[in-house]
Design a protein around this motif. Structure first.
Motif, PDB file in Angstrom:
ATOM      1  N   SER A  80       0.827  -1.206   0.000  1.00 17.14           N
ATOM      2  CA  SER A  80       0.000   0.000   0.000  1.00 17.14           C
ATOM      3  C   SER A  80       0.864   1.260   0.000  1.00 17.14           C
ATOM      4  CB  SER A  80      -0.940  -0.013   1.213  1.00 17.14           C
ATOM      5  OG  SER A  80      -1.762   1.121   1.230  1.00 17.14           O
ATOM      6  N   ILE A  81       1.920   1.265   0.820  1.00 13.78           N
ATOM      7  CA  ILE A  81       2.791   2.438   0.896  1.00 13.78           C
ATOM      8  C   ILE A  81       3.540   2.641  -0.418  1.00 13.78           C
ATOM      9  CG2 ILE A  81       4.827   3.415   2.030  1.00 13.78           C
ATOM     10  CD1 ILE A  81       3.930   2.086   4.602  1.00 13.78           C
ATOM     11  N   ILE A  82       4.051   1.566  -0.995  1.00 11.06           N
ATOM     12  CA  ILE A  82       4.808   1.671  -2.241  1.00 11.06           C
ATOM     13  C   ILE A  82       3.914   2.174  -3.366  1.00 11.06           C
ATOM     14  CG2 ILE A  82       6.080   0.372  -3.979  1.00 11.06           C
ATOM     15  CD1 ILE A  82       7.614   0.975  -1.414  1.00 11.06           C
ATOM     16  N   GLN A  83       2.683   1.697  -3.448  1.00 13.62           N
ATOM     17  CA  GLN A  83       1.760   2.181  -4.473  1.00 13.62           C
ATOM     18  C   GLN A  83       1.459   3.659  -4.287  1.00 13.62           C
ATOM     19  OE1 GLN A  83      -1.639  -0.422  -4.240  1.00 13.62           O
ATOM     20  NE2 GLN A  83      -0.709  -1.983  -5.548  1.00 13.62           N
ATOM     21  N   ALA A  84       1.335   4.113  -3.035  1.00 14.01           N
ATOM     22  CA  ALA A  84       1.103   5.536  -2.789  1.00 14.01           C
ATOM     23  C   ALA A  84       2.299   6.385  -3.200  1.00 14.01           C
ATOM     24  CB  ALA A  84       0.790   5.765  -1.310  1.00 14.01           C
ATOM     25  N   HIS A  85       3.486   5.779  -3.271  1.00  5.90           N
ATOM     26  CA  HIS A  85       4.698   6.486  -3.707  1.00  5.90           C
ATOM     27  C   HIS A  85       4.972   6.296  -5.198  1.00  5.90           C
ATOM     28  CE1 HIS A  85       5.478   6.804   0.596  1.00  5.90           C
ATOM     29  NE2 HIS A  85       6.459   7.643   0.328  1.00  5.90           N
ATOM     30  N   ASP A  86       4.014   5.729  -5.928  1.00  6.39           N
ATOM     31  CA  ASP A  86       4.194   5.459  -7.368  1.00  6.39           C
ATOM     32  C   ASP A  86       5.379   4.534  -7.618  1.00  6.39           C
ATOM     33  OD1 ASP A  86       2.034   7.107  -8.103  1.00  6.39           O
ATOM     34  OD2 ASP A  86       3.310   8.891  -8.011  1.00  6.39           O
ATOM     35  N   GLY A  87       5.553   3.582  -6.711  1.00  9.02           N
ATOM     36  CA  GLY A  87       6.623   2.605  -6.858  1.00  9.02           C
ATOM     37  C   GLY A  87       6.060   1.218  -7.102  1.00  9.02           C
ATOM     38  N   THR A  88       6.940   0.241  -7.118  1.00  6.12           N
ATOM     39  CA  THR A  88       6.535  -1.148  -7.349  1.00  6.12           C
ATOM     40  C   THR A  88       7.186  -2.046  -6.315  1.00  6.12           C
ATOM     41  OG1 THR A  88       8.356  -1.484  -8.932  1.00  6.12           O
ATOM     42  CG2 THR A  88       6.197  -0.832  -9.826  1.00  6.12           C
ATOM     43  N   LEU A  89       6.476  -3.099  -5.937  1.00 14.94           N
ATOM     44  CA  LEU A  89       6.979  -4.138  -5.035  1.00 14.94           C
ATOM     45  C   LEU A  89       6.981  -5.457  -5.798  1.00 14.94           C
ATOM     46  CD1 LEU A  89       7.761  -5.400  -2.277  1.00 14.94           C
ATOM     47  CD2 LEU A  89       5.293  -5.564  -1.805  1.00 14.94           C
ATOM     48  N   THR A  90       8.142  -6.126  -5.796  1.00 11.18           N
ATOM     49  CA  THR A  90       8.276  -7.402  -6.502  1.00 11.18           C
ATOM     50  C   THR A  90       8.732  -8.465  -5.514  1.00 11.18           C
ATOM     51  OG1 THR A  90       8.918  -6.233  -8.526  1.00 11.18           O
ATOM     52  CG2 THR A  90       9.370  -8.594  -8.431  1.00 11.18           C
ATOM     53  N   LEU A  91       8.025  -9.590  -5.502  1.00 10.35           N
ATOM     54  CA  LEU A  91       8.380 -10.719  -4.643  1.00 10.35           C
ATOM     55  C   LEU A  91       8.690 -11.931  -5.510  1.00 10.35           C
ATOM     56  CD1 LEU A  91       5.533 -10.424  -1.950  1.00 10.35           C
ATOM     57  CD2 LEU A  91       7.835  -9.457  -1.839  1.00 10.35           C
ATOM     58  N   ARG A  92       9.735 -12.647  -5.148  1.00  8.17           N
ATOM     59  CA  ARG A  92      10.040 -13.893  -5.847  1.00  8.17           C
ATOM     60  C   ARG A  92      10.701 -14.857  -4.872  1.00  8.17           C
ATOM     61  NH1 ARG A  92      15.412 -14.394  -7.287  1.00  8.17           N
ATOM     62  NH2 ARG A  92      16.678 -12.482  -7.150  1.00  8.17           N
ATOM     63  N   ALA A  93      10.424 -16.130  -5.101  1.00  2.00           N
ATOM     64  CA  ALA A  93      10.974 -17.168  -4.231  1.00  2.00           C
ATOM     65  C   ALA A  93      12.423 -17.483  -4.618  1.00  2.00           C
ATOM     66  CB  ALA A  93      10.120 -18.430  -4.333  1.00  2.00           C
ATOM     67  N   ARG A  94      13.257 -17.693  -3.617  1.00  2.00           N
ATOM     68  CA  ARG A  94      14.639 -18.119  -3.872  1.00  2.00           C
ATOM     69  C   ARG A  94      14.658 -19.609  -4.184  1.00  2.00           C
ATOM     70  NH1 ARG A  94      17.977 -18.338  -0.032  1.00  2.00           N
ATOM     71  NH2 ARG A  94      19.885 -17.678  -1.093  1.00  2.00           N
ATOM     72  N   PRO A  95      15.504 -20.034  -5.119  1.00  2.00           N
ATOM     73  CA  PRO A  95      15.553 -21.464  -5.461  1.00  2.00           C
ATOM     74  C   PRO A  95      15.882 -22.352  -4.267  1.00  2.00           C
ATOM     75  CG  PRO A  95      16.699 -20.143  -7.112  1.00  2.00           C
ATOM     76  CD  PRO A  95      16.372 -19.222  -5.982  1.00  2.00           C
ATOM     77  N   GLY A  96      16.743 -21.891  -3.392  1.00  2.00           N
ATOM     78  CA  GLY A  96      17.126 -22.699  -2.243  1.00  2.00           C
ATOM     79  C   GLY A  96      16.252 -22.505  -1.027  1.00  2.00           C
ATOM     80  N   GLY A  97      15.207 -21.708  -1.151  1.00  2.00           N
ATOM     81  CA  GLY A  97      14.342 -21.436  -0.006  1.00  2.00           C
ATOM     82  C   GLY A  97      14.471 -19.994   0.434  1.00  2.00           C
ATOM     83  N   GLY A  98      13.390 -19.429   0.893  1.00  2.00           N
ATOM     84  CA  GLY A  98      13.394 -18.032   1.295  1.00  2.00           C
ATOM     85  C   GLY A  98      12.738 -17.148   0.247  1.00  2.00           C
ATOM     86  N   LEU A  99      12.916 -15.865   0.416  1.00  2.00           N
ATOM     87  CA  LEU A  99      12.198 -14.897  -0.412  1.00  2.00           C
ATOM     88  C   LEU A  99      13.108 -13.723  -0.743  1.00  2.00           C
ATOM     89  CD1 LEU A  99       9.191 -14.514  -1.425  1.00  2.00           C
ATOM     90  CD2 LEU A  99       8.931 -12.964   0.519  1.00  2.00           C
ATOM     91  N   VAL A 100      12.859 -13.119  -1.907  1.00  2.00           N
ATOM     92  CA  VAL A 100      13.521 -11.877  -2.304  1.00  2.00           C
ATOM     93  C   VAL A 100      12.435 -10.834  -2.519  1.00  2.00           C
ATOM     94  CG1 VAL A 100      15.007 -10.724  -3.959  1.00  2.00           C
ATOM     95  CG2 VAL A 100      15.414 -13.131  -3.395  1.00  2.00           C
TER      96      VAL A 100
END
Length: 378
Positions: free
Chosen positions: A334-354
């Protein structure tokens, strides 16, 4: 705001267009008669002339022969204008009638109604497509709000129910209240307070009524890491900070909340011991970038797509004592959209998140100085 009430309905748009079309034809016919008078009849002698047994009608003769037929033609033009204008206006206004019908259906609660206007891509088609797109967003927003309200009720019901049960037990047997009982009650109440504050922050975070400033993301990361370091140490998570200073345009308080939520999320959803969280800031493509990468359990691609929904946690919907209230990434989005930005999520191959965010860069001081100098010279 109450809808405007009209005591009497005026003439319809179709009737006004019909009268306008008919009036245009009458005016055009009258102008043609005026042209005939101005360039022909005025030069004809008023009286008839006989010359060598040949008859030349005069102006009065021509007027007596021409005027009745001209009036008949004008009457026919009026009739054609009314009938043709009524049919033409009905055909032209048919898309508006279809839009009005759909609007009334939506107003009555049928959010799935759509115009879906066919035909050439003219102004009506563009308006209908824009209206359908607006209804798509409205329906999605309403569905999201309904899910949010249902989830919020569910999440709040649990700690409140536990608190009520514990208070009833304490009321029945005040002597049995132990320090462990008070600690448990305090923990449950703290979770309810944390959830309530997160809900309030989520409600305010999407507003754009904040002042844009130049914010160094690297300094915000350092401040957030310093605050959350005891939490990371208690879970044996190593935090690494890298990258360069980069100035983003936005609210320092809200962007600090973004950094804190991302880092806290990387700590809570990490390995039970020996986990790692890496935070990087840099500039690329005219954007200020912040990335938080953490080790942890494997996350499916389907789950990643839902992590920004309210009350969605990394391990489906499991809860630990310190797993948070499930609003961290929703607040970040919500905050990033209000700043005209983007949020990207992707899973790490070995586990975890980026988790990566991209924000508009703050105007450089040199550009601002040149702009002020240009304004002064102007």
């Amino acid at each position: 705001m109450q809808p405007r009430q009209n005591s009497a309905r005026g003439a319809s748009a179709r009737l006004r267009l019909t009268l306008s079309y008919a009036g245009f034809l009458l005016v055009t016919g009258a102008l043609l008669l005026a042209v005939v008078w101005a360039f022909l009849l005025r030069y004809v002698p008023p009286d008839a002339i006989w010359n060598n047994h040949e008859f030349f009608p005069g102006r009065d003769d021509l007027i007596r022969a021409f005027v009745p037929r001209a009036l008949l033609v004008l009457a026919l033009l009026l009739l054609v204008g009314l009938v043709g204008g009524w049919l033409l206006a009905g055909r032209m206004l048919a898309p508006l009638e279809r839009m009005t019908k759909v609007t009334r259906q939506v107003s009555a609660g049928t959010l799935g109604a759509r115009i879906r206007l066919e035909g050439a891509p003219d102004e009506f088609r563009e308006l209908a497509d824009a209206f359908d797109a607006m209804l798509d967003r409205l329906e999605a927003h309403v569905a999201e709000q309904e899910r949010f309200a249902a989830n919020a009720s569910h999440e709040l019901r649990t700690p409140l129910a536990i608190t009520q049960t514990m208070l009833e037990v304490a009321r029945k047997d005040p002597s049995g209240v132990s320090p462990e009982f008070v600690d448990r009650l305090w923990t449950v109440n703290a979770r309810a307070v944390e959830l309530t504050e997160a809900l309030l922050l989520l409600g305010r975070s999407g507003r754009r009524g904040f002042t844009h400033e130049a914010v160094d993301l690297s300094l915000l990361v350092e401040e957030a890491v310093e605050t959350l370091l005891p939490r990371a140490e208690s879970r044996k998570v190593t935090i690494e900070v890298a990258g360069d200073p980069v100035l983003a345009s936005g609210s320092p308080a809200l962007l600090l909340q973004v950094a804190s939520n991302l880092i806290l999320n990387s700590i809570l959803h990490n390995l039970l011991a020996g986990g790692n969280s890496t935070i990087t800031t840099w500039e690329a493509g005219g954007r200020a970038l912040l990335s938080v990468e953490n080790t942890g359990p494997r996350v499916s691609e389907g789950l990643v797509e839902t992590l920004t929904e309210p009350f969605q946690r990394g391990n489906e919907r499991t809860r630990a004592d310190d797993s948070g209230v499930g609003l961290g990434l929703a607040i970040v989005q919500s905050i990033i959209q209000a700043h005209d930005g983007t949020l990207t999520l992707r899973a790490r191959p070995g586990g975890g998140l980026v988790a990566s965010i991209a924000l508009p860069l703050a105007p450089s001081p040199v550009a601002g100085l040149l702009g002020e100098r240009h304004d002064g010279e102007g």
